[in-house]
Enzyme design. Structure first.
Site, PDB file in Angstrom:
ATOM      1  N   SER A 107       0.835  -1.206   0.000  1.00 16.42           N
ATOM      2  CA  SER A 107       0.000   0.000   0.000  1.00 16.42           C
ATOM      3  C   SER A 107       0.870   1.256   0.000  1.00 16.42           C
ATOM      4  O   SER A 107       1.724   1.406  -0.862  1.00 16.42           O
ATOM      5  CB  SER A 107      -0.960  -0.056   1.198  1.00 16.42           C
ATOM      6  OG  SER A 107      -2.003   0.875   1.065  1.00 16.42           O
ATOM      7  N   TRP A 124      -9.689  -0.125  -5.673  1.00 23.92           N
ATOM      8  CA  TRP A 124      -9.199   1.210  -5.300  1.00 23.92           C
ATOM      9  C   TRP A 124      -7.755   1.417  -5.773  1.00 23.92           C
ATOM     10  O   TRP A 124      -7.347   2.526  -6.086  1.00 23.92           O
ATOM     11  CB  TRP A 124      -9.292   1.376  -3.781  1.00 23.92           C
ATOM     12  CG  TRP A 124      -9.123   2.766  -3.260  1.00 23.92           C
ATOM     13  CD1 TRP A 124      -8.146   3.221  -2.408  1.00 23.92           C
ATOM     14  CD2 TRP A 124      -9.965   3.898  -3.520  1.00 23.92           C
ATOM     15  NE1 TRP A 124      -8.328   4.548  -2.115  1.00 23.92           N
ATOM     16  CE2 TRP A 124      -9.435   5.003  -2.785  1.00 23.92           C
ATOM     17  CE3 TRP A 124     -11.112   4.100  -4.290  1.00 23.92           C
ATOM     18  CZ2 TRP A 124     -10.017   6.274  -2.808  1.00 23.92           C
ATOM     19  CZ3 TRP A 124     -11.682   5.367  -4.318  1.00 23.92           C
ATOM     20  CH2 TRP A 124     -11.143   6.434  -3.588  1.00 23.92           C
ATOM     21  N   HIS A 171      -7.284  -5.950  -0.047  1.00 22.37           N
ATOM     22  CA  HIS A 171      -6.096  -5.124   0.169  1.00 22.37           C
ATOM     23  C   HIS A 171      -5.378  -5.604   1.428  1.00 22.37           C
ATOM     24  O   HIS A 171      -5.789  -5.305   2.550  1.00 22.37           O
ATOM     25  CB  HIS A 171      -6.558  -3.664   0.331  1.00 22.37           C
ATOM     26  CG  HIS A 171      -5.449  -2.663   0.272  1.00 22.37           C
ATOM     27  ND1 HIS A 171      -4.774  -2.374  -0.893  1.00 22.37           N
ATOM     28  CD2 HIS A 171      -4.906  -1.870   1.233  1.00 22.37           C
ATOM     29  CE1 HIS A 171      -3.879  -1.425  -0.650  1.00 22.37           C
ATOM     30  NE2 HIS A 171      -3.925  -1.119   0.632  1.00 22.37           N
TER      31      HIS A 171
END
Length: 380
Positions: free
Chosen positions: A216, A307, A357
């Site tokens: 991330s 995303w 994620h």
């Protein structure tokens, strides 16, 4: 080139276009970073050769980032004991402290500010309750069993992940009246390079086989570190998305405006000028990937993590491919995304798995497979 001249030779890329792109990313997006601090110190504080039933050695290293109460990186390094020669090493930032990565009472607890969503954190401070709670996120034992060392440190050691932080490295330079227009992502990447400064001195790891990994926002920082530090031999930014491996001009997932609005401290002030018109940027993120050429790069994603724009990330690879080819590397060996769960292990690699994620033990197996191919399987 920015003047329209075509780059046709390795020399043109190395001497002209690469420095030009570096300057553009510094100016428009991440900010300019200082050199290695003149007063930096590296001290091995703690060594334990009995980790994992004697299969690994754990070291804790304190890297003091200058003088006058400069911040300190607390680097955790775990090296396999059974090896023939120095071990290849993965280095990366963690989110919640070294004590969460290993279920080991000997790992020092962080003392600085921590995000409240980290395990065991009370009043933004780490507690014993968080110890070992993210063992599966880093899966260190799996890497050890395959002959790799792992080095990691808490990103907040360098720069706390909040807009108003004054105790990080950026605030330290401000207090010293040295102005650098760098965001937190550049600061974290700079911290990774300071960890590399130590790793190249440690005889138990191979300075020619340093791989950077991150998830991330830490994946964004991993890519920036690899782009600007050529000592890093391989890069794996996991689900790094907007501001990392996904296009700024993308129409899926997080946008430049959203990332700047939610995380105003990540990038420099100039980047915010492109909130409404990212198409006006003089580059996109394939250029950052190209700065890593000809070194191997794996973009890794998850199907439900829209995303982070997995499709847009894949599209950055063929866009960066010509630079890899120019420099004599294989580049991308595909014309479309691989099927879910199948590793595309060309020099520009790609992987997408089912799920969300996160960074998992299964992700690490893929990282190790990719490293085995491009760095060579460790002899152990």
């Amino acid at each position: 080139m920015s003047n329209g001249e075509r780059v046709a030779t390795r020399k043109q890329w190395t001497k002209k276009r690469r420095p030009e792109l570096e300057a553009l990313f510094h100016h428009y997006m991440y900010g300019t970073t200082p050199p290695r601090p003149a007063g930096m110190k590296m001290d091995v504080e703690n060594v334990d050769r009995t980790l994992f039933g004697g299969r690994a050695t754990k070291k804790e290293i304190t890297i003091t980032l200058g003088t006058n109460n400069a911040p300190q990186i607390h680097l955790l390094l775990v090296v396999p004991n059974e090896r023939k020669g120095p071990a290849p090493v993965f280095v990366g930032l963690n989110f919640c402290g070294n004590h969460t990565v290993l279920a080991d009472p000997g790992v020092a607890l962080p003392t600085g500010w921590m995000p409240s969503n980290c395990p065991g954190v009370e009043n933004n401070r780490a507690t014993e309750a968080g110890r070992g709670k993210q063992v599966d996120v880093w899966a260190v034992e799996q890497s050890i069993d395959r002959g790799y060392a792992v080095a990691t440190f808490y990103n907040g050691d360098v720069e706390p992940d909040r807009p108003d932080a004054t105790e990080g490295i950026r605030g330290h330079y401000v207090k010293a009246r040295q102005k650098y227009d760098w965001g937190a992502l550049a600061a974290w990447a700079w911290g990774v390079s300071r960890a590399v400064d130590y790793l190249v001195t440690d005889k138990s790891v191979d300075p020619e086989r340093i791989a950077v990994v991150g998830h991330s926002r830490n994946g964004k920082a991993a890519l920036v570190a690899a782009a600007f530090d050529e000592r890093i031999a391989l890069a794996i930014p996991l689900q790094a998305g907007c501001g990392g491996t996904a296009p700024s001009r993308g129409k899926t997932g997080e946008s430049v405006k959203q990332i700047n609005d939610h995380f105003p401290h990540w990038f420099n002030t100039t980047f915010k000028n492109f909130n409404e018109q990212p198409d006006k940027l003089p580059f996109d993120q394939h250029c950052l990937i190209a700065l890593c050429a000809p070194r191997p790069m794996l973009l890794s994603n998850a199907t439900e993590d829209t995303w982070a724009n997995p499709q847009g990330q894949f599209e950055m690879l063929p866009a960066a491919d010509p630079v890899y080819r120019l420099l004599g590397a294989e580049g991308l060996d595909a014309t479309q995304m691989p099927e879910t769960g199948k590793l595309l292990d060309s020099t520009l690699g790609y992987y997408i798995r089912p799920g969300k994620h996160s960074m998992t033990k299964e992700d690490w197996k893929v990282f190790l497979d990719f490293a085995d191919k491009h760095l060579g399987k460790p002899a152990h």
